[in-house]
Design a protein around this motif. Sequence first.
Motif, short mmCIF file in Angstrom:
data_model
loop_
_atom_site.label_atom_id
_atom_site.label_comp_id
_atom_site.label_asym_id
_atom_site.label_seq_id
_atom_site.Cartn_x
_atom_site.Cartn_y
_atom_site.Cartn_z
N LYS A 81 8.34 -4.22 -1.02
CA LYS A 81 8.90 -3.21 -1.92
C LYS A 81 8.94 -3.73 -3.36
CE LYS A 81 11.76 -0.42 -0.20
NZ LYS A 81 10.88 0.74 -0.45
N LEU A 82 9.32 -5.00 -3.51
CA LEU A 82 9.51 -5.53 -4.87
C LEU A 82 8.19 -5.83 -5.58
CD1 LEU A 82 12.60 -7.89 -4.46
CD2 LEU A 82 12.55 -5.52 -5.19
N LEU A 83 7.18 -6.28 -4.82
CA LEU A 83 5.92 -6.68 -5.45
C LEU A 83 5.28 -5.55 -6.28
CD1 LEU A 83 3.85 -9.02 -3.11
CD2 LEU A 83 4.46 -9.38 -5.48
N PRO A 84 5.14 -4.36 -5.74
CA PRO A 84 4.52 -3.30 -6.56
C PRO A 84 5.33 -3.00 -7.83
CG PRO A 84 4.66 -2.62 -4.27
CD PRO A 84 5.44 -3.88 -4.38
N TYR A 90 0.85 -1.21 0.00
CA TYR A 90 0.00 0.00 0.00
C TYR A 90 0.88 1.26 0.00
CZ TYR A 90 -2.49 3.66 2.71
OH TYR A 90 -2.98 4.84 3.19
N LYS A 91 1.86 1.25 0.88
CA LYS A 91 2.76 2.41 0.99
C LYS A 91 3.55 2.62 -0.30
CE LYS A 91 6.67 1.45 2.55
NZ LYS A 91 7.93 0.97 1.98
N GLU A 92 4.07 1.53 -0.84
CA GLU A 92 4.91 1.63 -2.04
C GLU A 92 4.09 2.11 -3.23
OE1 GLU A 92 8.64 1.83 -2.58
OE2 GLU A 92 7.98 0.70 -0.82
N ARG A 93 2.84 1.65 -3.30
CA ARG A 93 1.95 2.07 -4.39
C ARG A 93 1.71 3.58 -4.31
NH1 ARG A 93 -3.33 3.05 -4.61
NH2 ARG A 93 -3.79 2.18 -2.57
N LEU A 94 1.45 4.07 -3.11
CA LEU A 94 1.21 5.51 -2.95
C LEU A 94 2.45 6.32 -3.31
CD1 LEU A 94 -0.84 5.71 0.39
CD2 LEU A 94 -1.68 6.07 -1.92
N MET A 120 8.76 -14.50 -20.54
CA MET A 120 9.77 -13.46 -20.75
C MET A 120 9.48 -12.23 -19.89
SD MET A 120 12.16 -14.51 -22.56
CE MET A 120 13.02 -12.95 -22.58
N ALA A 121 8.21 -11.87 -19.80
CA ALA A 121 7.83 -10.69 -18.99
C ALA A 121 8.20 -10.92 -17.52
CB ALA A 121 6.35 -10.41 -19.14
N LEU A 122 7.93 -12.11 -17.02
CA LEU A 122 8.20 -12.40 -15.60
C LEU A 122 9.70 -12.41 -15.32
CD1 LEU A 122 5.61 -15.28 -14.92
CD2 LEU A 122 5.35 -12.83 -14.51
N SER A 123 10.45 -13.07 -16.20
CA SER A 123 11.89 -13.19 -15.94
C SER A 123 12.62 -11.87 -16.16
CB SER A 123 12.50 -14.30 -16.80
OG SER A 123 12.17 -14.11 -18.15
N LEU A 124 12.14 -11.08 -17.12
CA LEU A 124 12.73 -9.75 -17.33
C LEU A 124 12.59 -8.90 -16.08
CD1 LEU A 124 11.68 -8.44 -20.86
CD2 LEU A 124 13.96 -8.31 -19.87
N SER A 125 11.41 -8.95 -15.49
CA SER A 125 11.15 -8.16 -14.29
C SER A 125 12.03 -8.62 -13.13
CB SER A 125 9.68 -8.29 -13.90
OG SER A 125 9.42 -7.52 -12.77
N LEU A 126 12.17 -9.91 -13.00
CA LEU A 126 13.01 -10.46 -11.91
C LEU A 126 14.46 -9.96 -12.07
CD1 LEU A 126 12.87 -12.30 -9.47
CD2 LEU A 126 13.39 -14.24 -10.93
N ALA A 127 14.95 -9.98 -13.30
CA ALA A 127 16.32 -9.52 -13.56
C ALA A 127 16.46 -8.03 -13.25
CB ALA A 127 16.69 -9.79 -15.01
N ALA A 128 15.47 -7.24 -13.68
CA ALA A 128 15.54 -5.79 -13.46
C ALA A 128 15.46 -5.45 -11.98
CB ALA A 128 14.41 -5.10 -14.23
N LEU A 129 14.60 -6.15 -11.24
CA LEU A 129 14.43 -5.87 -9.81
C LEU A 129 15.70 -6.24 -9.04
CD1 LEU A 129 10.73 -7.02 -9.25
CD2 LEU A 129 11.59 -4.69 -9.45
N GLY A 130 16.30 -7.36 -9.40
CA GLY A 130 17.54 -7.77 -8.74
C GLY A 130 18.64 -6.75 -8.99
#
Lengths: 319, 397
Positions: free
Chosen positions: B244-247, B13-17, B288-298
Amino acid sequence: MIQVEHVTHRYPGSATDALRDVSLRLPEGAVSGLLGPNGAGKSTLLAILTGALRHQSGSVRVAGLDPERAGALKTISALVPQDYAFYPTLSARENLHFFAGVYGMAAGRWRERLDFVTEVCGLSAVLDRRAETYSGGLKRRLNLAVGLLNEPRILYLDEPTVGIDAESRQVILNAINGLRRDGITLVYTSHYMEEVEAICDNVTVIDAGRVLASGPLADFLADFGETGLRLELKGPLKALERALSSWQVDWLSDGAVRLYNVDLTVLPAVQQAVAEAGGSILAMRFGPSRLEEVYLRLLHRRGPNARPERDTSALQTRN
Amino acid sequence: MRDWLMQLRSAVYKERLLLQRDPHALMLLFAMPAAFILIMSLALQNQFGAASSSLLQGVAVDADQTDTSGHLIDRLGQQLDLQVLTADMDPGQLEAGLSRDGPVFLLRLGDGFGDAVEAGELAPATHLQLTLAPDIDAIRERLLMGALRESLARIQLEALFADRPAIRAELDIEPDAGLQVQYLHANSSRRPSAVQQSVPAWLVFAVFFIVIPLSNTMIRERELGMEKRLRTTPQGAGVALLGKLLPYFVVNQVQVVTMLLIGIYLVPAFGGEALSLAGVPTGGLVLMALSLSLAALGYGLLIAVFCRTTEQTTMLGGAGNIILAAIGGIMVPKFVMPDGLQTLSLVSPMSWGLDGLLVALLHGGGALAVLPYSAALAGFGIMALLLARTLQRRRSY
């Protein structure tokens, strides 16, 4: 009861200890002031007491629990840090809502606590405004409100009134007095000695990572303070220092000076000496030492006629 | 368990705001890559577009004015965008106008060109002269030379067999009449358009730009003293990190959908070709969308742990992304890179992401086909997350 035994801590890369063999006991349900200059080790001690920092040696017990390991302790204690530790782009309500979730509060309790902290901290009128638009005083109040949200039994306050207006200071001090009446254990750091003197039951003075003295405030003043003459002076400082050098003096803040081991018969001679130095006496008070005077003497912040430091070992074990 | 979920919900909630109230971050994550897709798709339309007429513009000056010279110009005109001028135009003025953005060549057919062809005695400087713009690129020069040689050979053969009608008639057969052209593409009946190539590239770029807002919020929390304060609360480090990572993970998925929609609807609205997802299996795209996001977040988390200020994260994150994009084939296609750079591109996670998405979008590859790329990205992301967590634990109070 907060019990610290022989705690030492040094930050990585630092050449000196932030805390060195610190031992103290802070009683339950009391307001304990933690005094010391900047960098003395107060915030490090608070970080260790709250479990945010792991100490390297010694032992710490808060309510009988080790703060590093006892997660339960984090639900009954809270820290009000020196920084404005909340999100500036969120409103007070949103910040408090976030922290309510952090403490796992159910909806009913959250509403109840929100009403309480906004009332006590005087935030009702600005609850839905973004915190970044608040004045310094309102920010301090929100900082305190976050600390009060989980109804802590132990509250650590790190300079909660620094740099704010008189109204906000009064709101915060009233809130602290309310907590004191409710029997909350408070650990309070501040550079405002009159505040500490007004609200604290105990004081601990730390400098360069070491405890210089610790004990009940009344005993502290009695053991370290002395009856004397306090003068507020105006005039050339060097000349005044020379003029008063025949008495035992401590130079305090804002041009004030304290003369020890004197009675009121000395007054005409002092007035003459001040006048001959080109100065004048703005105000005077004869009586026992105030906390600020004792504190500064402990820290060796005195003029050229300072007396030797007293042995503090007796006071440290008083609790 | 209930507390854990409440803490997670509150962190999300906080991260989204925080993200909602950061217009610069939203611009960076959505407006910038959208603009890139639009601009690059339109700019490269001719490069990837079918039978482009404006690819090779040139000017021909026919001083011969015979059937043979006219025939050569006609044949060239079928392949190139050719403007024919009369012989009295000033050649110096025409040459001065040659550039890569306009006519790139000037072809001069001299007096007696037709007779020379029929006699088989073409003299280069006299009968035929080709002047090229100084900044013509190698590909267009080769195309021009190919078209010119083919047309010249044709009229020379026609002249050679002018008196043998049977053989002459054979020359009219179109050489590619029996040739079937098929693009190795999910929707093989159509040529892959520029947008089919630019959407995956800038989509990867967009997803990796999550690094900047993610690391900036973490640094800001540290600067505000929130990190220290939260350590004194019951919220665990794992929940704080997940919250933090989920949003941002959700934002990445929204970016992917948005960029695809821009390719499908916005690019054609501006006159470009539309992105086609016909025949593209969803499984490959989703993986591809899921793994790209994982790489970017890491990667973002690692930047946040390394940096001390938001200025450092913006510089390191931004510059790092641009370098990874440059060597990863996002800005310049890998096939035009020299061998050394092509080898270097293998170290860029953006290159893995782009290759995987091209497999999905151009070759119609499913989950299994993109697995090597998505596994590499996921592996990179997990390693970066673990490294960041280890470094963060070592960080002093």
